[in-house]
Scaffold this active site. Structure first.
Site, PDB file in Angstrom:
ATOM      1  CB  ALA A 110     -27.201  20.921 -30.326  1.00 15.00           C
ATOM      2  N   GLY A 113     -28.040  15.797 -32.612  1.00 17.44           N
ATOM      3  CA  GLY A 113     -28.868  16.761 -33.709  1.00 17.44           C
ATOM      4  C   GLY A 113     -30.132  16.526 -33.910  1.00 17.44           C
ATOM      5  N   GLY A 114     -30.902  15.434 -33.410  1.00 16.70           N
ATOM      6  CA  GLY A 114     -32.382  14.968 -33.474  1.00 16.70           C
ATOM      7  C   GLY A 114     -33.227  16.367 -33.360  1.00 16.70           C
ATOM      8  CE  LYS A 115     -34.409  16.186 -27.187  1.00 16.16           C
ATOM      9  NZ  LYS A 115     -33.805  15.048 -27.421  1.00 16.16           N
ATOM     10  NE  ARG A 138     -22.575  14.390 -26.994  1.00 15.28           N
ATOM     11  CZ  ARG A 138     -23.679  13.670 -27.102  1.00 15.28           C
ATOM     12  NH1 ARG A 138     -23.575  12.524 -27.258  1.00 15.28           N
ATOM     13  NH2 ARG A 138     -24.820  14.272 -27.095  1.00 15.28           N
ATOM     14  CG  ASP A 178     -32.366  16.745 -24.683  1.00 12.65           C
ATOM     15  OD1 ASP A 178     -33.070  16.459 -23.931  1.00 12.65           O
ATOM     16  OD2 ASP A 178     -31.758  15.985 -25.262  1.00 12.65           O
ATOM     17  CB  CYS A 231     -33.638  10.979 -21.489  1.00 12.95           C
ATOM     18  SG  CYS A 231     -31.895  10.710 -21.457  1.00 12.95           S
TER      19      CYS A 231
END
Length: 457
Positions: A110, A113-115, A138, A178, A231
């Site tokens: 995670a 933290g954007g998602k 992190r 992610d 990504c």
């Protein structure tokens, strides 16, 4: 920038006729974006007050592009948690995962933290969000971003996927993976990733990704959804991992993702999403949505552990006059059966939280406050989660008022006669009606209680 020849050869094979267009995209500057926090502000309201441009990100209803000269991290609305600064393509995975209020949601990798903040906003304070990152350092950034967004029903953990799977079993309705990857899609934005790619290319990450996927699938309930994203452009990290998972887990199936303008299907037309910087305003990304077959049925019960205050803790809280005075200013009392006291700190636990979960936590629910020298002080997280509609004693300043910046820098705030609160004690200071943090009223001014670690630099 100098791109590795092996990488360029792989992209030539992947893109064919589009290769030169993709290569030319490296001459363009990367796009900047922000995603508004619908937990705090609606899309129409944001478009009315936005100090930035209004160009929309097509693949998420609350994403916007910002100009190169905009400084969204230096605006008071940022400190009020009205938006999260995020690369536009990175907004896609959490927008695709169909999260509903009340769901049990896991964001497995995670940080920062954007998602997670996007998933938390979709839950709208109901259900539970477990935001995990194996890196403890992190995970600290992850915690700050969730608190700034005012998400009340989350836990931040720092565990391996294997440990989480051993604790939760098939607990979750929605899981986002992610995954750590070779980062090929971000070379334009962060050229330092090229050196990392040369040291650890796709072949390094594939076994890591598959191990994460295997445990993630085990934690998903029947009829639950798993979103896998990277990504990177590498097929071995993208489509080949999906093929591997479908072979390993026959109860998983791919759910087609509708294409939007500029988005591409996967290799051989696989119904996944590929984002390329030469086809849209964003960096490279991959996303696949999967469903675990079967009927949802009734949610499994929580584990045997119990949440809520022990009888002795409940009696103690009911005698804490300074806490009760603060709580009386809140428009709704907090449910005692979802509260927990630990190390002089008071928490409001998510609906689905279970004390039987033996995990390494950075946060368990909303930190309401803590006792300092036997006096209760509400937390910065509580200020961000409650908002002015939830607290009776507030003071809202216009964004152009110089006292807003002074408050964010930690200074005492002077008051006009008409601004004097009715009672001494805690005041929620706001900017244009959006909460910033606490101050304490006494003697005609507000003593600054804004969290020092978040101050304007």
């Amino acid at each position: 920038m100098k791109l590795p020849e092996t990488f360029l050869s792989n992209m030539r094979d992947l893109l064919g006729a589009d290769y030169e267009l993709w290569l030319a995209s490296f001459q363009e500057p990367p796009c900047q974006g922000l995603r508004i926090n619908t937990r705090k502000i609606s899309v129409p309201e944001w478009e009315r007050v936005s100090p930035f441009g209004s160009a929309r990100v097509p693949w998420t209803p609350n994403g916007y592009y910002v100009g190169d000269k905009d400084r969204p991290s230096k605006d008071p609305y940022y400190f009020a948690g009205l938006y999260y600064i995020q690369e536009p393509s990175a907004m896609a995975p959490a927008a695709i995962l169909p999260v509903r209020p009340g769901d049990r949601v896991l964001d497995l990798c995670a940080a920062p933290g954007g998602k997670s903040t996007q998933l938390g906003a979709a839950l709208d304070g109901r259900g539970i969000l477990i935001s995990n990152d194996i890196s403890n350092s992190r995970a600290k950034a992850l915690l700050k971003n969730l608190e700034m967004a005012g998400i009340p029903n989350f836990c931040v953990t720092s565990e391996t996927p294997e440990k989480l799977a051993s604790v939760f079993g098939s607990f979750f309705d929605r899981i986002l993976v992610d995954a750590p990857c070779s980062g090929e899609g971000m070379f334009r934005r962060d050229p330092d990733l090229i050196k990392s790619w040369e040291e650890h290319g796709p072949e390094y990450y594939v076994p890591v990704q598959r191990e994460i996927l295997r445990h993630a699938a085990a934690m998903l309930r029947p009829d639950g959804y798993l979103l896998y994203s990277t990504c990177t452009f590498s097929p071995s990290e993208d489509e080949e991992n999906i093929d591997w998972l479908l072979d390993e887990q026959p109860d998983m199936e791919l759910v087609p993702i509708p294409l939007w303008e500029g988005a591409c299907p996967g290799i051989d037309g696989k119904p996944v999403i590929r984002l390329f910087p030469h086809r849209l305003r964003g960096e490279g990304h991959f996303a696949a949505l999967l469903r675990k077959k079967g009927q949802a049925g009734q949610k499994p019960d929580r584990l045997p552990g119990k949440a809520g205050l022990a009888p002795a803790e409940r009696r103690r809280l009911e005698k804490e006059s300074d806490y009760l005075q603060w709580e009386s200013m809140c428009r709704e009392p907090f449910p005692r059966d979802r509260m927990m006291i630990r190390d002089s700190q008071l928490y409001l636990l998510p609906e689905e939280f279970d004390k039987g979960w033996r995990l390494r936590y950075l946060r368990t629910g909303l930190l309401l406050g803590e006792w300092k020298k036997d006096r209760f002080e509400p937390s910065q997280a509580a200020a961000m989660a409650l908002g002015p509609a939830d607290y009776r004693q507030t003071l809202s300043l216009d964004k152009k008022d110089g006292r807003v910046l002074r408050y964010l820098k930690g200074e005492t705030i002077s008051l006009e006669e008409a601004e004097q609160p009715k009672e001494k004690g805690w005041v929620l200071l706001c900017v244009d009606g959006y909460g910033l943090g606490w101050a304490k009223y006494a003697g005609g001014s507000l003593k600054n209680k804004y969290y020092p670690g978040w101050r304007w630099q």
